[in-house]
Design a protein around this motif. Sequence first.
Motif, PDB file in Angstrom:
ATOM      1  N   LYS A 265       0.872  -1.188   0.000  1.00 14.46           N
ATOM      2  CA  LYS A 265       0.000   0.000   0.000  1.00 14.46           C
ATOM      3  C   LYS A 265       0.899   1.224   0.000  1.00 14.46           C
ATOM      4  O   LYS A 265       1.808   1.320   0.830  1.00 14.46           O
ATOM      5  CB  LYS A 265      -0.870   0.018   1.254  1.00 14.46           C
ATOM      6  N   VAL A 266       0.645   2.148  -0.917  1.00  7.37           N
ATOM      7  CA  VAL A 266       1.456   3.368  -0.992  1.00  7.37           C
ATOM      8  C   VAL A 266       0.546   4.568  -0.765  1.00  7.37           C
ATOM      9  O   VAL A 266      -0.507   4.691  -1.404  1.00  7.37           O
ATOM     10  CB  VAL A 266       2.158   3.503  -2.368  1.00  7.37           C
ATOM     11  N   SER A 267       0.957   5.433   0.156  1.00  9.70           N
ATOM     12  CA  SER A 267       0.171   6.644   0.429  1.00  9.70           C
ATOM     13  C   SER A 267       1.135   7.791   0.742  1.00  9.70           C
ATOM     14  O   SER A 267       2.343   7.580   0.915  1.00  9.70           O
ATOM     15  CB  SER A 267      -0.774   6.403   1.616  1.00  9.70           C
ATOM     16  N   VAL A 268       0.585   9.015   0.793  1.00  7.67           N
ATOM     17  CA  VAL A 268       1.423  10.177   1.101  1.00  7.67           C
ATOM     18  C   VAL A 268       1.490  10.341   2.614  1.00  7.67           C
ATOM     19  O   VAL A 268       0.466  10.386   3.282  1.00  7.67           O
ATOM     20  CB  VAL A 268       0.826  11.458   0.474  1.00  7.67           C
ATOM     21  N   LEU A 269       2.723  10.431   3.129  1.00  8.59           N
ATOM     22  CA  LEU A 269       2.902  10.626   4.568  1.00  8.59           C
ATOM     23  C   LEU A 269       2.962  12.118   4.864  1.00  8.59           C
ATOM     24  O   LEU A 269       2.382  12.611   5.821  1.00  8.59           O
ATOM     25  CB  LEU A 269       4.223   9.939   4.971  1.00  8.59           C
ATOM     26  N   ASN A 270       3.695  12.844   3.998  1.00  3.11           N
ATOM     27  CA  ASN A 270       3.857  14.279   4.171  1.00  3.11           C
ATOM     28  C   ASN A 270       4.137  14.879   2.794  1.00  3.11           C
ATOM     29  O   ASN A 270       5.138  14.530   2.165  1.00  3.11           O
ATOM     30  CB  ASN A 270       5.044  14.515   5.120  1.00  3.11           C
ATOM     31  N   ASP A 271       3.262  15.763   2.329  1.00  2.71           N
ATOM     32  CA  ASP A 271       3.453  16.227   0.947  1.00  2.71           C
ATOM     33  C   ASP A 271       4.332  17.473   0.860  1.00  2.71           C
ATOM     34  O   ASP A 271       4.456  18.076  -0.217  1.00  2.71           O
ATOM     35  CB  ASP A 271       2.112  16.402   0.234  1.00  2.71           C
ATOM     36  N   ALA A 272       4.966  17.860   1.977  1.00  4.45           N
ATOM     37  CA  ALA A 272       5.938  18.956   1.997  1.00  4.45           C
ATOM     38  C   ALA A 272       5.382  20.229   1.349  1.00  4.45           C
ATOM     39  O   ALA A 272       6.119  20.970   0.702  1.00  4.45           O
ATOM     40  CB  ALA A 272       7.238  18.521   1.301  1.00  4.45           C
ATOM     41  N   GLY A 273       4.075  20.424   1.477  1.00  5.00           N
ATOM     42  CA  GLY A 273       3.448  21.640   0.960  1.00  5.00           C
ATOM     43  C   GLY A 273       3.228  21.636  -0.543  1.00  5.00           C
ATOM     44  O   GLY A 273       2.905  22.672  -1.124  1.00  5.00           O
ATOM     45  N   GLU A 274       3.398  20.481  -1.192  1.00  4.55           N
ATOM     46  CA  GLU A 274       3.242  20.449  -2.654  1.00  4.55           C
ATOM     47  C   GLU A 274       1.801  20.732  -3.085  1.00  4.55           C
ATOM     48  O   GLU A 274       1.570  21.341  -4.117  1.00  4.55           O
ATOM     49  CB  GLU A 274       3.687  19.087  -3.199  1.00  4.55           C
ATOM     50  N   GLY A 275       0.859  20.230  -2.299  1.00  9.82           N
ATOM     51  CA  GLY A 275      -0.549  20.527  -2.564  1.00  9.82           C
ATOM     52  C   GLY A 275      -1.056  20.080  -3.917  1.00  9.82           C
ATOM     53  O   GLY A 275      -1.837  20.782  -4.540  1.00  9.82           O
ATOM     54  N   ARG A 276      -0.553  18.956  -4.427  1.00 13.91           N
ATOM     55  CA  ARG A 276      -1.106  18.451  -5.699  1.00 13.91           C
ATOM     56  C   ARG A 276      -1.370  16.957  -5.574  1.00 13.91           C
ATOM     57  O   ARG A 276      -0.824  16.296  -4.683  1.00 13.91           O
ATOM     58  CB  ARG A 276      -0.148  18.730  -6.862  1.00 13.91           C
ATOM     59  N   ASP A 277      -2.207  16.437  -6.472  1.00 13.77           N
ATOM     60  CA  ASP A 277      -2.402  14.991  -6.505  1.00 13.77           C
ATOM     61  C   ASP A 277      -1.052  14.333  -6.774  1.00 13.77           C
ATOM     62  O   ASP A 277      -0.279  14.806  -7.597  1.00 13.77           O
ATOM     63  CB  ASP A 277      -3.366  14.603  -7.637  1.00 13.77           C
ATOM     64  N   GLN A 278      -0.790  13.227  -6.079  1.00 14.84           N
ATOM     65  CA  GLN A 278       0.478  12.532  -6.291  1.00 14.84           C
ATOM     66  C   GLN A 278       0.243  11.416  -7.308  1.00 14.84           C
ATOM     67  O   GLN A 278      -0.495  10.465  -7.050  1.00 14.84           O
ATOM     68  CB  GLN A 278       0.987  11.960  -4.960  1.00 14.84           C
ATOM     69  N   PRO A 279       0.890  11.530  -8.488  1.00 13.97           N
ATOM     70  CA  PRO A 279       0.607  10.574  -9.567  1.00 13.97           C
ATOM     71  C   PRO A 279       1.268   9.216  -9.358  1.00 13.97           C
ATOM     72  O   PRO A 279       2.260   9.093  -8.645  1.00 13.97           O
ATOM     73  CB  PRO A 279       1.205  11.268 -10.797  1.00 13.97           C
ATOM     74  N   VAL A 280       0.682   8.213 -10.011  1.00  8.26           N
ATOM     75  CA  VAL A 280       1.252   6.864 -10.030  1.00  8.26           C
ATOM     76  C   VAL A 280       1.468   6.497 -11.501  1.00  8.26           C
ATOM     77  O   VAL A 280       0.534   6.596 -12.297  1.00  8.26           O
ATOM     78  CB  VAL A 280       0.278   5.841  -9.392  1.00  8.26           C
ATOM     79  N   GLN A 281       2.702   6.142 -11.844  1.00  7.18           N
ATOM     80  CA  GLN A 281       2.937   5.690 -13.222  1.00  7.18           C
ATOM     81  C   GLN A 281       2.827   4.176 -13.262  1.00  7.18           C
ATOM     82  O   GLN A 281       3.254   3.480 -12.337  1.00  7.18           O
ATOM     83  CB  GLN A 281       4.301   6.180 -13.739  1.00  7.18           C
ATOM     84  N   ILE A 282       2.218   3.702 -14.331  1.00  9.49           N
ATOM     85  CA  ILE A 282       2.093   2.252 -14.508  1.00  9.49           C
ATOM     86  C   ILE A 282       2.643   1.901 -15.882  1.00  9.49           C
ATOM     87  O   ILE A 282       2.174   2.432 -16.898  1.00  9.49           O
ATOM     88  CB  ILE A 282       0.629   1.808 -14.336  1.00  9.49           C
ATOM     89  N   ASP A 283       3.653   1.072 -15.906  1.00  6.97           N
ATOM     90  CA  ASP A 283       4.324   0.678 -17.156  1.00  6.97           C
ATOM     91  C   ASP A 283       4.664   1.899 -18.007  1.00  6.97           C
ATOM     92  O   ASP A 283       4.536   1.884 -19.238  1.00  6.97           O
ATOM     93  CB  ASP A 283       3.486  -0.340 -17.946  1.00  6.97           C
TER      94      ASP A 283
END
Length: 307
Positions: A265-283
């Motif tokens: 399971k991968v999630s954001v622990l701390n986004d360091a103020g980025e304030g954007r959706d965190q993308p996932v690349q697949i292949d």
Amino acid sequence: MNAIDAKALLLIVNPTAGRRRRGLVDAVAARVRAEGWTVDVVETTAAGDARRLAATCDARRYGVIAVAGGDGTINEVVNGLAGRGEDAPAVGIVPLGTANVLAHELGLGFSAAAVARTMTAGRALVMQPGEAANGTGARCFSLMAGAGFDAKVVAGVSAPLKRRLGRAAYVWRSLVEARRYRPVRYQVEIDGVRHEASSVIVTRSRHYAGPYVVAPNAALGEPLLHVCLFERWGRSHTFRYGMALLLGRLPRTAGYRVVTGRSVKVSVLNDAGEGRDQPVQIDGDNALILPVSIGLAAGAVRLLRPA
Ligand SMILES: Nc1ncnc2c1ncn2[C@@H]1O[C@H](COP(=O)(O)OP(=O)(O)OP(=O)(O)O)[C@@H](O)[C@H]1O
């Protein structure tokens, strides 16, 4: 090992992939026909076509479904075949993409003769794809799912840019992402054990971005996820990881670790103020956003490799 009984091949061509080497596609088709096979060629007109063709093609007619494209189009075919069970056609590859990671992983030759020989006389490797899911959807992968720096680079490279610059598009976008770098921390739970990372690649394959090795002990035929954890953060460590990858030293680099598991399971622990959706690349394609759960898909696909 599987003999291919039906000597008919459905060749799916992505005309927008990589260097668009149409000459290679035609030469492969001619050689396969010369071996007494029927070759039906279909060009995709949009993303999604290859998946639909793979999901619906007649398995009694086609012994092989071949993909002339890159890892993204192969990913579509794997998604289309994953639920079809044992009778689904085997998958052959005409490597036309920018990185062609799966072709490297399978040890494919890149000449027309080598590609055609693998189609007609190759061995089939049975692979259980990985599967990444979040609240909005699920997607299988033959290679990897990644979050962090590489996923942001992939998300920033458009198809026209990739066509114009090839691999240089990724180098350029890496520089852009390095400039706007923020020390985002991700939580990576592997079979119930929590880890932290600045980037993570959950992979079925040894290779990454072409011929470079990220998970030395990974094997496509083994139903296991190799979770590559980049444990240090900051621009200079990101640069070091990149150089180590290109120089073949990543697996021996301090602050880099590969942990195996079956449920991640991968999630954001701390986004360091980025304030954007965190993308996932697949292949190699921008596919989902965090958080995601990653495991192995229920079905399997057969991938052709040299005999
Ligand atoms: N006819 C089409 N028009 C637009 N997009 C397409 C078409 N056919 C397939 N696609 C999509 O194009 C994307 C990129 O294709 P693909 O990965 O095959 O080539 P690439 O990006 O050049 O190679 P690589 O993934 O090895 O870098 C895939 O996500 C695929 O779904």
